[in-house]
Scaffold this motif. Sequence first.
Motif, PDB file in Angstrom:
ATOM      1  N   GLN A 150     -29.360 -19.919  16.161  1.00 21.67           N
ATOM      2  CA  GLN A 150     -29.920 -20.942  17.043  1.00 21.67           C
ATOM      3  C   GLN A 150     -31.285 -20.521  17.593  1.00 21.67           C
ATOM      4  O   GLN A 150     -32.179 -21.361  17.752  1.00 21.67           O
ATOM      5  CB  GLN A 150     -28.947 -21.212  18.196  1.00 21.67           C
ATOM      6  N   LEU A 151     -31.455 -19.243  17.842  1.00 25.30           N
ATOM      7  CA  LEU A 151     -32.705 -18.735  18.415  1.00 25.30           C
ATOM      8  C   LEU A 151     -33.742 -18.374  17.351  1.00 25.30           C
ATOM      9  O   LEU A 151     -34.856 -17.995  17.683  1.00 25.30           O
ATOM     10  CB  LEU A 151     -32.422 -17.511  19.290  1.00 25.30           C
ATOM     11  N   SER A 204     -32.698 -25.988  23.856  1.00 27.12           N
ATOM     12  CA  SER A 204     -31.810 -24.848  23.664  1.00 27.12           C
ATOM     13  C   SER A 204     -30.940 -24.626  24.895  1.00 27.12           C
ATOM     14  O   SER A 204     -31.416 -24.649  26.027  1.00 27.12           O
ATOM     15  CB  SER A 204     -32.622 -23.582  23.362  1.00 27.12           C
ATOM     16  N   ARG A 209     -29.821 -18.414  25.752  1.00 23.77           N
ATOM     17  CA  ARG A 209     -30.960 -17.513  25.750  1.00 23.77           C
ATOM     18  C   ARG A 209     -30.470 -16.078  25.906  1.00 23.77           C
ATOM     19  O   ARG A 209     -29.326 -15.834  26.337  1.00 23.77           O
ATOM     20  CB  ARG A 209     -31.936 -17.854  26.876  1.00 23.77           C
ATOM     21  N   CYS A 223     -33.523 -15.847  15.198  1.00 23.57           N
ATOM     22  CA  CYS A 223     -33.684 -14.398  15.346  1.00 23.57           C
ATOM     23  C   CYS A 223     -33.047 -13.579  14.229  1.00 23.57           C
ATOM     24  O   CYS A 223     -32.745 -12.406  14.429  1.00 23.57           O
ATOM     25  CB  CYS A 223     -33.100 -13.950  16.685  1.00 23.57           C
ATOM     26  N   ARG A 249     -37.172 -11.138  22.742  1.00 20.99           N
ATOM     27  CA  ARG A 249     -36.416 -12.378  22.902  1.00 20.99           C
ATOM     28  C   ARG A 249     -35.144 -12.396  22.064  1.00 20.99           C
ATOM     29  O   ARG A 249     -34.306 -13.276  22.244  1.00 20.99           O
ATOM     30  CB  ARG A 249     -37.294 -13.568  22.537  1.00 20.99           C
ATOM     31  N   CYS A 250     -34.960 -11.436  21.143  1.00 16.38           N
ATOM     32  CA  CYS A 250     -33.798 -11.419  20.260  1.00 16.38           C
ATOM     33  C   CYS A 250     -32.775 -10.362  20.650  1.00 16.38           C
ATOM     34  O   CYS A 250     -31.855 -10.062  19.894  1.00 16.38           O
ATOM     35  CB  CYS A 250     -34.244 -11.214  18.813  1.00 16.38           C
TER      36      CYS A 250
END
Length: 350
Positions: free
Chosen positions: A175-176, A133, A136, A178, A143-144
């Motif tokens: 991509q995450l 990745s 971030r 989320c 984390r979102c």
Amino acid sequence: MALLLNLMLAISTIFVESCLAESPSKVRLVGGAHRCEGRVEVERNGQWGTVCDDGWDWNDLVVVCRELHCGAANRTQSGASYRPPAPEDQKVLIQDVNCTGIEDTLSQCEQNEDVYNCLHSEDAGARCVNPDSDVRLVDGPGRCQGRVEVLHQEQWSTVCKAGWNLRAAKVVCRQLGCGRALLTQRCCNKMTQGKGPIWMRQMSCSGQEANLQDCPLRLLENNCTHNDDTWMECEDPFELRLVGGDNPCAGRLEVLHKGTWGSVCDDNWGEEEDQVVCKQLGCGKSLSPSFKARKSYRPGTGRIWLDDVVCSGKEKSLESCQHRLWGYHDCTHKEDVEVMCTESTPDFGV
């Protein structure tokens, strides 16, 4: 001499073919936001098939993440939740996988190739930390949510909000892994501003890209400072955890909503709901109510997020069960749900 050489060549060929036949099967993850997340598939004799989630737990996930060089295990997830789903004619190739967690490949784990009672609704899934990745979110409540940073020339750099829009945010959330991007006008404050380099690029994303690096780029004309750092938020994925117990598979139930962990009220809660939680966490099955009664965990503090949860017991996630609107309840923390499962696997819910 020629006869001897031909004999040796024949023996060598048989040996090589035998080794190839016994070589470890390949593993891949399909349908996730990146190569380190998705429905678990293995290869047998040139054919890709799924893995039944009977017995699938944290130790199995650790081995898959290791074999794929995908960093640390994050959490198990139902393979049926990834889209597109497995084709109806695709076979379920193995079930009852039983890894210790120290194997290098999934093929080294105990497993049963005599699959007789698994449908694609029971496909195993996996999510690992993605070492590939290049984006971030940091300094947020989860984390979102947070300040956007991209990996450029082996350095994490903040992103100027002058070159940012909702389409780019959609790509990052995808991509995450989320969920959907939330429209927000919030900017970073003094506590959440970056301190390193600033990435002076503007992304012209369509919003359909799988990765931010797929978006066309151009130089920014603005002279940005860290006062212009981009902050963004994605809809929280539905996550839960058990806290206060001797291991991550026993304790008071908490769910994540809007970046905050909160408890669940025990109104209407029963064995079916326990089973769904244990299954979602990869913690085996729930222990009997009589065994649970011997334990009591300290009540929670803060938010009570869910009340009147009703499950059939067949759901893969508590998210699929009926419940009141988030935050609506008539409970106190004396009624917090407690769950105990048969396994005691590491915590991978956060």
